[in-house]
Motif scaffolding. Structure first.
Motif, PDB file in Angstrom:
ATOM      1  N   ASN A  22       0.820  -1.209   0.000  1.00 47.39           N
ATOM      2  CA  ASN A  22       0.000   0.000   0.000  1.00 47.39           C
ATOM      3  C   ASN A  22       0.855   1.260   0.000  1.00 47.39           C
ATOM      4  O   ASN A  22       0.499   2.270  -0.602  1.00 47.39           O
ATOM      5  CB  ASN A  22      -0.927   0.008   1.213  1.00 47.39           C
ATOM      6  CG  ASN A  22      -1.926  -1.139   1.181  1.00 47.39           C
ATOM      7  OD1 ASN A  22      -2.069  -1.809   0.164  1.00 47.39           O
ATOM      8  ND2 ASN A  22      -2.590  -1.370   2.292  1.00 47.39           N
ATOM      9  N   GLU A  23       1.985   1.208   0.706  1.00 49.22           N
ATOM     10  CA  GLU A  23       2.869   2.367   0.767  1.00 49.22           C
ATOM     11  C   GLU A  23       3.671   2.523  -0.521  1.00 49.22           C
ATOM     12  O   GLU A  23       3.875   3.639  -1.005  1.00 49.22           O
ATOM     13  CB  GLU A  23       3.822   2.231   1.956  1.00 49.22           C
ATOM     14  CG  GLU A  23       3.143   2.355   3.313  1.00 49.22           C
ATOM     15  CD  GLU A  23       4.143   2.276   4.445  1.00 49.22           C
ATOM     16  OE1 GLU A  23       5.317   1.918   4.180  1.00 49.22           O
ATOM     17  OE2 GLU A  23       3.769   2.564   5.589  1.00 49.22           O
ATOM     18  N   LEU A  24       4.143   1.406  -1.072  1.00 48.13           N
ATOM     19  CA  LEU A  24       4.952   1.461  -2.282  1.00 48.13           C
ATOM     20  C   LEU A  24       4.147   1.927  -3.487  1.00 48.13           C
ATOM     21  O   LEU A  24       4.621   2.730  -4.293  1.00 48.13           O
ATOM     22  CB  LEU A  24       5.537   0.071  -2.586  1.00 48.13           C
ATOM     23  CG  LEU A  24       6.775  -0.373  -1.812  1.00 48.13           C
ATOM     24  CD1 LEU A  24       7.111  -1.813  -2.145  1.00 48.13           C
ATOM     25  CD2 LEU A  24       7.967   0.532  -2.131  1.00 48.13           C
ATOM     26  N   ALA A  25       2.939   1.412  -3.617  1.00 49.13           N
ATOM     27  CA  ALA A  25       2.126   1.721  -4.797  1.00 49.13           C
ATOM     28  C   ALA A  25       0.710   2.082  -4.375  1.00 49.13           C
ATOM     29  O   ALA A  25      -0.212   1.284  -4.505  1.00 49.13           O
ATOM     30  CB  ALA A  25       2.118   0.526  -5.753  1.00 49.13           C
ATOM     31  N   PRO A  26       0.515   3.295  -3.853  1.00 50.53           N
ATOM     32  CA  PRO A  26      -0.842   3.703  -3.461  1.00 50.53           C
ATOM     33  C   PRO A  26      -1.761   3.787  -4.676  1.00 50.53           C
ATOM     34  O   PRO A  26      -1.316   4.096  -5.783  1.00 50.53           O
ATOM     35  CB  PRO A  26      -0.625   5.082  -2.819  1.00 50.53           C
ATOM     36  CG  PRO A  26       0.666   5.578  -3.390  1.00 50.53           C
ATOM     37  CD  PRO A  26       1.515   4.362  -3.613  1.00 50.53           C
ATOM     38  N   ARG A  27      -3.030   3.539  -4.447  1.00 51.40           N
ATOM     39  CA  ARG A  27      -4.012   3.544  -5.526  1.00 51.40           C
ATOM     40  C   ARG A  27      -4.188   4.969  -6.072  1.00 51.40           C
ATOM     41  O   ARG A  27      -4.467   5.894  -5.320  1.00 51.40           O
ATOM     42  CB  ARG A  27      -5.339   3.011  -4.981  1.00 51.40           C
ATOM     43  CG  ARG A  27      -6.418   2.800  -6.034  1.00 51.40           C
ATOM     44  CD  ARG A  27      -7.669   2.289  -5.366  1.00 51.40           C
ATOM     45  NE  ARG A  27      -7.470   0.964  -4.814  1.00 51.40           N
ATOM     46  CZ  ARG A  27      -7.865  -0.157  -5.408  1.00 51.40           C
ATOM     47  NH1 ARG A  27      -8.489  -0.095  -6.557  1.00 51.40           N
ATOM     48  NH2 ARG A  27      -7.657  -1.319  -4.835  1.00 51.40           N
ATOM     49  N   PRO A  28      -4.031   5.182  -7.385  1.00 50.86           N
ATOM     50  CA  PRO A  28      -4.216   6.527  -7.947  1.00 50.86           C
ATOM     51  C   PRO A  28      -5.675   6.947  -7.894  1.00 50.86           C
ATOM     52  O   PRO A  28      -6.585   6.116  -8.035  1.00 50.86           O
ATOM     53  CB  PRO A  28      -3.737   6.368  -9.395  1.00 50.86           C
ATOM     54  CG  PRO A  28      -3.880   4.915  -9.700  1.00 50.86           C
ATOM     55  CD  PRO A  28      -3.650   4.193  -8.413  1.00 50.86           C
ATOM     56  N   VAL A 234     -11.039   2.182  -2.634  1.00 50.39           N
ATOM     57  CA  VAL A 234     -11.072   1.109  -1.644  1.00 50.39           C
ATOM     58  C   VAL A 234      -9.678   0.943  -1.082  1.00 50.39           C
ATOM     59  O   VAL A 234      -8.710   1.427  -1.627  1.00 50.39           O
ATOM     60  CB  VAL A 234     -11.553  -0.227  -2.271  1.00 50.39           C
ATOM     61  CG1 VAL A 234     -12.990  -0.124  -2.721  1.00 50.39           C
ATOM     62  CG2 VAL A 234     -10.645  -0.630  -3.421  1.00 50.39           C
ATOM     63  N   GLN A 235      -9.608   0.232   0.021  1.00 50.62           N
ATOM     64  CA  GLN A 235      -8.308  -0.026   0.612  1.00 50.62           C
ATOM     65  C   GLN A 235      -7.519  -0.969  -0.282  1.00 50.62           C
ATOM     66  O   GLN A 235      -8.082  -1.797  -0.975  1.00 50.62           O
ATOM     67  CB  GLN A 235      -8.479  -0.632   2.006  1.00 50.62           C
ATOM     68  CG  GLN A 235      -9.043   0.334   3.025  1.00 50.62           C
ATOM     69  CD  GLN A 235      -9.102  -0.269   4.407  1.00 50.62           C
ATOM     70  OE1 GLN A 235      -9.030  -1.479   4.565  1.00 50.62           O
ATOM     71  NE2 GLN A 235      -9.230   0.569   5.414  1.00 50.62           N
ATOM     72  N   GLY A 236      -6.219  -0.852  -0.231  1.00 53.14           N
ATOM     73  CA  GLY A 236      -5.379  -1.739  -1.022  1.00 53.14           C
ATOM     74  C   GLY A 236      -4.451  -0.949  -1.928  1.00 53.14           C
ATOM     75  O   GLY A 236      -4.627   0.237  -2.165  1.00 53.14           O
ATOM     76  N   HIS A 237      -3.450  -1.661  -2.470  1.00 54.40           N
ATOM     77  CA  HIS A 237      -2.484  -0.993  -3.331  1.00 54.40           C
ATOM     78  C   HIS A 237      -3.029  -0.849  -4.748  1.00 54.40           C
ATOM     79  O   HIS A 237      -4.081  -1.385  -5.092  1.00 54.40           O
ATOM     80  CB  HIS A 237      -1.169  -1.779  -3.330  1.00 54.40           C
ATOM     81  CG  HIS A 237      -1.271  -3.119  -4.002  1.00 54.40           C
ATOM     82  ND1 HIS A 237      -1.626  -4.267  -3.335  1.00 54.40           N
ATOM     83  CD2 HIS A 237      -1.069  -3.490  -5.293  1.00 54.40           C
ATOM     84  CE1 HIS A 237      -1.633  -5.284  -4.171  1.00 54.40           C
ATOM     85  NE2 HIS A 237      -1.303  -4.842  -5.369  1.00 54.40           N
TER      86      HIS A 237
END
Length: 440
Positions: A22-28, A234-237
Motif C-alpha cells: 500500500n505504501e509502495l504503490a498507493p491507488r491513484p 477502496v483499501q489496497g495498493h
C-alpha cells in the motif's frame, strides 16, 4: 516485503507485505496520479470497448485496473469527443457504454498502432523506483535463513557458507561442477530462502508505447488481486501492480540473443519484456551455460554493464532507448570447464565461483535412505554398504547426489514389473546399475 531478517509468522509476513504494498504503490485517484498520458488512457479504454462491445463502468474498472472515478473522467472526455454512447442499463441497473461510429473508427486506428489491451501500464520512473526498493539485497540473507529455506535439501555446510554471501552480493554467481551434483536443483529452490513477495507491474509505459511485463507462467500471484474491484476508492495498493512471489526464471539451451531484448509481435502488435526484465526482483538462472544458442562470450558482452552497474539499456522498435534496473540475483550453472567458456576477464566479473562436487559417504547415505522412504522401499545397511563398496568404490564411480533417486527409481520399476517385495536386494542393485550406467 521482508522488513527484517527475523522469521515472522505467516500471518505477520502477509500483513507486512500488504502494508508495504500500500505504501509502495498507493491507488491513484486521478488521471494525473496514474502517471500516464490522458491520450494513452483514452485509447486503451476505447480498445477495451471495441473488443468488449457494451461494457459497464465496473467491467472497465476490472479490465483497466483504475478506479471508477478515473473511468468517469475518461468517459466525460470521450463523450465530449463523441466517441462513446450510453446504452440501456443492465438488469442490475448498471449504466452500460459502447463506442459510437466515430469512436469505433478511432479505436481501430489506435489498435493498428498498438494491440495492447490489458491493465493501465505504470510509468517507467515509478517502476524503476519500486523495483530498486524491492531489491532482495536490502534484507541480507543469514546462515539460519538459508538453512531453513533449504532444509529439504541435503547439502554440505561449507556449501551454504559460500552460497549465502553470494546471494547477498551484487555480483553474478557461477556454479560449476560435474553433471548430477545438484547445481540446478539447488538454484530452483533458492526462492524458498527469500520467502517474501514483491509487486510486479502488469505493464510499463515507455512514452506512449506499452510493454507487458506480467507473465502468469512466471509470476505467481499471492492472492486474486481483488478481482471484484469497487467503483470508488477502496483499501489496497494500486491494482496495476500484482503482488507475487519473487520470480524464478530459468532458461537453458533455448536462450537466444533476441530473448534479451524487448520483443515486438507484429501479429498482435504488442511488446513483451525480455527475460531479465521479467525476472527483476527475483532470480534469473541461466542453466547449462555454454549450450545456449547464444555463445557465453556474446552473452557476457551483452551484460557487461548490467552485471557491473545493475542497470540495463533496452530499445523499442521505434528506436527509442530507455534504462531499466537490473535488480536480480543472476546465477549461471554449467558442467563445462569455466576456463574454456570465457577468458579470465569475464570470470573476474562473475565475482563468485562455487564448485559442486561428489558427496562424502555420510551425506550420500542420508540421501539414499531419504529416497528409500519417499519411494516406500526398504533397504538394509548391509545393502547400502554393498552398493558403496562393491560398485561405487570398486568401479570408481563418485558419490553423485542424483544417483540415489535414479538408481532407486529403476529398482522401483523392476519391483512393480516383477511383482516383488519392496526391498532392495543385491540382484536389484546389479540390474539397476547395469541399466543406468553405460558399459565401457
Amino acid at each position: 516485503m521482508r522488513l527484517s531478517t527475523d522469521s515472522p509468522s505467516i500471518n505477520d509476513s502477509k500483513s507486512s507485505n500488504k502494508h508495504n504494498a500500500n505504501e509502495l504503490a498507493p491507488r491513484p485517484t486521478s488521471i494525473k496520479d496514474t502517471g500516464i498520458q490522458e491520450s494513452v488512457l483514452l485509447e486503451l479504454m476505447l480498445k477495451h470497448l471495441l473488443s468488449g462491445g457494451v461494457l459497464t463502468k465496473a467491467q472497465l474498472v476490472n479490465k483497466m485496473g483504475i478506479t471508477g472515478g478515473i473511468i468517469q473522467e475518461l468517459f466525460d472526455k470521450a463523450k465530449g469527443l463523441a466517441w462513446v454512447e450510453n446504452r440501456q442499463s443492465s438488469a442490475e441497473g448498471h449504466m452500460r457504454f459502447a463506442l459510437s461510429e466515430a469512436g469505433d473508427r478511432y479505436a481501430k486506428q489506435a489498435s493498428m498502432k498498438s494491440g495492447y489491451r490489458g491493465l493501465v501500464p505504470v510509468p517507467l520512473a515509478q517502476y524503476s523506483k519500486i523495483c530498486r526498493l524491492q531489491s532482495s539485497r536490502r534484507n541480507p540473507i543469514t546462515f539460519e535463513m538459508l538453512q531453513n529455506g533449504l532444509k529439504a535439501l541435503v547439502l554440505p555446510n561449507d556449501l551454504l557458507h559460500k552460497i549465502g554471501p553470494a546471494l547477498n552480493s551484487s555480483r553474478p554467481v557461477l556454479i560449476y561442477g560435474p553433471p548430477g551434483t545438484g547445481k540446478s536443483y539447488l538454484c530452483r529452490n533458492l526462492n524458498a530462502t527469500l520467502g517474501d513477495s514483491v509487486l510486479i507491474p502488469y505493464a510499463i509505459a515507455i512514452g506512449t508505447e506499452v510493454i507487458q511485463v506480467y507473465d502468469p507462467q512466471l509470476h505467481h500471484a499471492v492472492d486474486n488481486n481483488n478481482e471484484s474491484a469497487q467503483l470508488d476508492l477502496v483499501q489496497g495498493h494500486d491494482p496495476r501492480w500484482i503482488e507475487c512471489k519473487r520470480p524464478l526464471r530459468i532458461t537453458g539451451g533455448e536462450l537466444t540473443a533476441e530473448m534479451l531484448e524487448v520483443q515486438f509481435d507484429s501479429h498482435s502488435r504488442t511488446y513483451m519484456a525480455p527475460i531479465q526484465l521479467k525476472a527483476n526482483n527475483g532470480i534469473l538462472l541461466l542453466d547449462d551455460l555454454g549450450r545456449q544458442r547464444i555463445s557465453a562470450k556474446q552473452l557476457f558482452n551483452r551484460w557487461i554493464i548490467p552485471m557491473e552497474e545493475r542497470r540495463d539499456f533496452l530499445s523499442m522498435q521505434s528506436g527509442e532507448h530507455f534504462e531499466i534496473p537490473f535488480e536480480l540475483i543472476l546465477l549461471f550453472s554449467t558442467n563445462l570447464n569455466p576456463n574454456e567458456l570465457v577468458d579470465d576477464a569475464f570470470l573476474r566479473r562473475l565475482g563468485y565461483k562455487i564448485h559442486f562436487d561428489a558427496l562424502d559417504e555420510p551425506l550420500y547415505r542420508k540421501i539414499w535412505f531419504q529416497v528409500c522412504e519417499e519411494q516406500g522401499l526398504s533397504c538394509s545397511e548391509e545393502m547400502f554398504q554393498h552398493l558403496v563398496n562393491d560398485y561405487h568404490h570398486l568401479l570408481e564411480k563418485p558419490l553423485i547426489p542424483c544417483y540415489p533417486r535414479d538408481l532407486l527409481g529403476i529398482m522401483g520399476d523392476q519391483i512393480s514389473f516383477m511383482e516383488l517385495k519392496p526391498v532392495v536386494t543385491k540382484a536389484l542393485i546389479a540390474e539397476a546399475w547395469s541399466i543406468y550406467f553405460v558399459q565401457a
